[in-house]
Design an enzyme around this catalytic site. Structure first.
Site, PDB file in Angstrom:
ATOM      1  CB  VAL A  89      -5.188  -0.032  -5.784  1.00 26.06           C
ATOM      2  CG1 VAL A  89      -4.260   1.052  -5.250  1.00 26.06           C
ATOM      3  CG2 VAL A  89      -4.372  -1.109  -6.491  1.00 26.06           C
ATOM      4  CG  HIS A 105      -0.964   3.573  -1.443  1.00 24.20           C
ATOM      5  ND1 HIS A 105      -0.164   2.514  -1.099  1.00 24.20           N
ATOM      6  CD2 HIS A 105      -0.485   4.649  -0.750  1.00 24.20           C
ATOM      7  CE1 HIS A 105       0.783   2.917  -0.247  1.00 24.20           C
ATOM      8  NE2 HIS A 105       0.599   4.208  -0.017  1.00 24.20           N
ATOM      9  CB  THR A 172       1.801  -3.907   4.857  1.00 25.77           C
ATOM     10  OG1 THR A 172       2.664  -2.938   4.259  1.00 25.77           O
ATOM     11  CG2 THR A 172       1.630  -3.589   6.326  1.00 25.77           C
TER      12      THR A 172
HETATM   13  C1  BJW Z   1       1.218 -12.193   3.693  1.00 29.96           C
HETATM   14  C2  BJW Z   1       0.692 -13.194   2.910  1.00 29.96           C
HETATM   15  C3  BJW Z   1      -0.347 -13.903   3.480  1.00 29.96           C
HETATM   16  C4  BJW Z   1       2.219 -12.341   1.758  1.00 29.96           C
HETATM   17  N1  BJW Z   1      -0.777 -13.595   4.707  1.00 29.96           N
HETATM   18  N2  BJW Z   1       0.779 -11.890   4.898  1.00 29.96           N
HETATM   19  C5  BJW Z   1      13.217   7.446   1.933  1.00 29.96           C
HETATM   20  C6  BJW Z   1      12.818   7.281   3.237  1.00 29.96           C
HETATM   21  C7  BJW Z   1      11.472   7.367   3.582  1.00 29.96           C
HETATM   22  C8  BJW Z   1      10.502   7.614   2.621  1.00 29.96           C
HETATM   23  C9  BJW Z   1      10.902   7.783   1.325  1.00 29.96           C
HETATM   24  C10 BJW Z   1      12.236   7.710   0.986  1.00 29.96           C
HETATM   25  N3  BJW Z   1      12.347   7.901  -0.348  1.00 29.96           N
HETATM   26  C11 BJW Z   1      11.102   8.091  -0.845  1.00 29.96           C
HETATM   27  C12 BJW Z   1      10.210   8.007   0.175  1.00 29.96           C
HETATM   28  C13 BJW Z   1       8.736   8.137   0.098  1.00 29.96           C
HETATM   29  C14 BJW Z   1       8.116   6.980  -0.650  1.00 29.96           C
HETATM   30  C15 BJW Z   1       8.607   5.661  -0.079  1.00 29.96           C
HETATM   31  O1  BJW Z   1       8.108   5.143   0.901  1.00 29.96           O
HETATM   32  N4  BJW Z   1       9.598   5.042  -0.711  1.00 29.96           N
HETATM   33  C16 BJW Z   1      10.166   3.807  -0.170  1.00 29.96           C
HETATM   34  C17 BJW Z   1      10.268   2.761  -1.265  1.00 29.96           C
HETATM   35  C18 BJW Z   1      11.477   4.149   0.483  1.00 29.96           C
HETATM   36  N5  BJW Z   1       6.682   7.098  -0.423  1.00 29.96           N
HETATM   37  C19 BJW Z   1       5.928   7.873  -1.192  1.00 29.96           C
HETATM   38  O2  BJW Z   1       6.383   8.442  -2.177  1.00 29.96           O
HETATM   39  C20 BJW Z   1       4.486   8.040  -0.789  1.00 29.96           C
HETATM   40  N6  BJW Z   1       4.182   9.414  -0.703  1.00 29.96           N
HETATM   41  C21 BJW Z   1       4.732  10.218   0.233  1.00 29.96           C
HETATM   42  O3  BJW Z   1       5.528   9.801   1.055  1.00 29.96           O
HETATM   43  O4  BJW Z   1       4.283  11.509   0.147  1.00 29.96           O
HETATM   44  C22 BJW Z   1       4.779  12.445   1.127  1.00 29.96           C
HETATM   45  C23 BJW Z   1       3.746  12.704   2.184  1.00 29.96           C
HETATM   46  C24 BJW Z   1       3.318  11.693   3.029  1.00 29.96           C
HETATM   47  C25 BJW Z   1       2.370  11.947   4.023  1.00 29.96           C
HETATM   48  C26 BJW Z   1       1.840  13.198   4.168  1.00 29.96           C
HETATM   49  C27 BJW Z   1       2.259  14.217   3.314  1.00 29.96           C
HETATM   50  C28 BJW Z   1       3.211  13.965   2.333  1.00 29.96           C
HETATM   51  C29 BJW Z   1       3.558   7.410  -1.822  1.00 29.96           C
HETATM   52  C30 BJW Z   1       3.654   5.929  -1.801  1.00 29.96           C
HETATM   53  C31 BJW Z   1       2.834   5.318  -2.930  1.00 29.96           C
HETATM   54  C32 BJW Z   1       2.976   3.806  -2.974  1.00 29.96           C
HETATM   55  N7  BJW Z   1       2.341   3.316  -4.107  1.00 29.96           N
HETATM   56  C33 BJW Z   1       2.346   1.886  -4.361  1.00 29.96           C
HETATM   57  C34 BJW Z   1       1.917   1.625  -5.834  1.00 29.96           C
HETATM   58  C35 BJW Z   1       0.549   2.167  -6.128  1.00 29.96           C
HETATM   59  C36 BJW Z   1      -0.560   1.187  -5.861  1.00 29.96           C
HETATM   60  C37 BJW Z   1      -0.558   0.006  -6.790  1.00 29.96           C
HETATM   61  O5  BJW Z   1      -0.066   0.069  -7.920  1.00 29.96           O
HETATM   62  O6  BJW Z   1      -1.096  -1.012  -6.349  1.00 29.96           O
HETATM   63  O7  BJW Z   1       1.508   1.205  -3.450  1.00 29.96           O
HETATM   64  S1  BJW Z   1       3.936   1.116  -4.114  1.00 29.96           S
HETATM   65  C38 BJW Z   1       3.322  -0.410  -3.544  1.00 29.96           C
HETATM   66  O8  BJW Z   1       3.833  -0.632  -2.207  1.00 29.96           O
HETATM   67  C39 BJW Z   1       1.782  -0.218  -3.412  1.00 29.96           C
HETATM   68  C40 BJW Z   1       1.528  -0.806  -2.045  1.00 29.96           C
HETATM   69  O9  BJW Z   1       0.335  -0.293  -1.522  1.00 29.96           O
HETATM   70  C41 BJW Z   1       2.772  -0.452  -1.273  1.00 29.96           C
HETATM   71  C42 BJW Z   1       2.986  -1.301  -0.054  1.00 29.96           C
HETATM   72  O10 BJW Z   1       3.182  -2.641  -0.420  1.00 29.96           O
HETATM   73  P1  BJW Z   1       2.662  -3.798   0.539  1.00 29.96           P
HETATM   74  O11 BJW Z   1       1.194  -3.771   0.598  1.00 29.96           O
HETATM   75  O12 BJW Z   1       3.373  -3.748   1.823  1.00 29.96           O
HETATM   76  O13 BJW Z   1       3.058  -5.103  -0.320  1.00 29.96           O
HETATM   77  P2  BJW Z   1       4.456  -5.890  -0.344  1.00 29.96           P
HETATM   78  O14 BJW Z   1       4.462  -6.732  -1.558  1.00 29.96           O
HETATM   79  O15 BJW Z   1       5.591  -4.993  -0.150  1.00 29.96           O
HETATM   80  O16 BJW Z   1       4.422  -6.829   0.952  1.00 29.96           O
HETATM   81  C43 BJW Z   1       3.511  -7.906   1.060  1.00 29.96           C
HETATM   82  C44 BJW Z   1       3.539  -8.378   2.496  1.00 29.96           C
HETATM   83  O17 BJW Z   1       2.523  -9.352   2.648  1.00 29.96           O
HETATM   84  C45 BJW Z   1       4.866  -9.051   2.904  1.00 29.96           C
HETATM   85  O18 BJW Z   1       5.244  -8.524   4.181  1.00 29.96           O
HETATM   86  C46 BJW Z   1       4.510 -10.526   3.020  1.00 29.96           C
HETATM   87  O19 BJW Z   1       5.210 -11.183   4.080  1.00 29.96           O
HETATM   88  C47 BJW Z   1       3.031 -10.459   3.360  1.00 29.96           C
HETATM   89  N8  BJW Z   1       2.276 -11.597   2.916  1.00 29.96           N
HETATM   90  N9  BJW Z   1       1.411 -13.226   1.700  1.00 29.96           N
HETATM   91  C48 BJW Z   1      -0.143 -12.556   5.387  1.00 29.96           C
HETATM   92  N10 BJW Z   1      -0.915 -14.926   2.813  1.00 29.96           N
END
Ligand code: BJW
Length: 225
Positions: A89, A105, A172
């Site tokens: 974001v 997101h 990610t």
């Molecule tokens: C490095 C590094 C360096 C570090 N170099 N690398 C059960 C099964 C399946 C799905 C679901 C379920 N139960 C619920 C769900 C759905 C749910 C979900 O996925 N839940 C899971 C927790 C299970 N998802 C949703 O609800 C989504 N909506 C949805 O599915 O709607 C239905 C639909 C979909 C499609 C079509 C139609 C309908 C919405 C998800 C919203 C996520 N929102 C967030 C917060 C808002 C934004 C904010 O506040 O910033 O978004 S959650 C948070 O996680 C944020 C991020 O964008 C997101 C991903 O995180 P990210 O970017 O991967 O960060 P990290 O910290 O997890 O990882 C960092 C990585 O970087 C690591 O791998 C490190 O190794 C690496 N790293 N330093 C390279 N220097």
């Protein structure tokens, strides 16, 4: 060659923005993941607004890094054949100079009026209940996709993945859907660039380990050589 790049918090980590699951800490006594839900906002809007106000303010203290800049060089070479889909974001891709960026997101620097449904570029706080510039109401919320809400522009992303020759996932953890499933939607070759193996690392044809500021420029240089 048509390329879709997915970015996560890891690409911005070396700019000084903490990732979600690596943060290892609480914010005002709350897990950041628990704050990112519509339920948390309904229960305590002030708390959630302060969380996003602090993150919006933090954007003024950080700059894009070598990984963001490398993707700009790739876009200069590929033009419309590159699409950056980001879960982040922050606005570091845009500030580096990327033009074809899609925020699934939402964006910190956008406010969404739940009264009139208008969105506004927003740089200041929201916790103090400012008026919506369009309708005058005070129902502006962060323009962020929380758990249980539908990510933005999924049709566009699905189409790009079906047509791409290469899908690259950068920094990610691969635990949040639908982004975690993009590797399965992609038609072409797949590559993961990450400090640590993501939850779905085994689904990629190739994985490289290291910091984004090294891996991304190296990969772009290789491609453009
Ligand atoms: C490095 C590094 C360096 C570090 N170099 N690398 C059960 C099964 C399946 C799905 C679901 C379920 N139960 C619920 C769900 C759905 C749910 C979900 O996925 N839940 C899971 C927790 C299970 N998802 C949703 O609800 C989504 N909506 C949805 O599915 O709607 C239905 C639909 C979909 C499609 C079509 C139609 C309908 C919405 C998800 C919203 C996520 N929102 C967030 C917060 C808002 C934004 C904010 O506040 O910033 O978004 S959650 C948070 O996680 C944020 C991020 O964008 C997101 C991903 O995180 P990210 O970017 O991967 O960060 P990290 O910290 O997890 O990882 C960092 C990585 O970087 C690591 O791998 C490190 O190794 C690496 N790293 N330093 C390279 N220097």
């Amino acid at each position: 060659m048509r390329i879709v790049v997915l970015t996560g918090a890891g690409i911005s980590a070396e700019s000084g923005l903490t990732t979600f699951r690596d943060s290892g800490g609480l914010w005002e006594g709350h897990d950041p993941m628990q704050v990112a839900t519509p339920e948390a906002y309904a229960d305590d809007p002030g708390l959630v607004q302060r969380f996003y106000d602090a993150r919006r303010a933090a954007l003024t203290q950080v700059e894009p890094n070598a990984a963001h800049h490398a993707l700009v060089r790739l876009e200069a070479a590929l033009g419309d054949d590159l699409l950056v889909v980001t879960q982040n974001v922050d606005d570091l891709h845009e500030r580096a100079g990327s033009r074809r960026v899609h925020h699934i997101h939402g964006r910190l620097r956008s406010a969404w009026c739940t009264r009139c449904d208008e969105r506004h570029d927003w740089h200041g706080p929201l916790a103090d209940g400012p008026a919506c510039p369009a309708c005058g109401g005070s129902e502006l919320r962060p323009d962020i996709v929380w758990f249980g809400e539908i990510p933005y522009g999924m049709d566009l992303v699905e189409e790009a993945l079906e047509e791409c020759d290469l899908f690259v996932s950068i920094g990610t953890s691969g635990v949040v859907y639908p982004a975690a499933a993009f590797v399965h939607w992609a038609r072409g070759a797949t590559l993961e660039l990450n400090l640590e193996p993501s939850a779905g690392a085994g689904d990629f044809a190739e994985s490289r380990r290291g910091p984004a500021t090294r891996l991304v420029p190296d990969w772009v240089n290789e491609l453009l050589a």
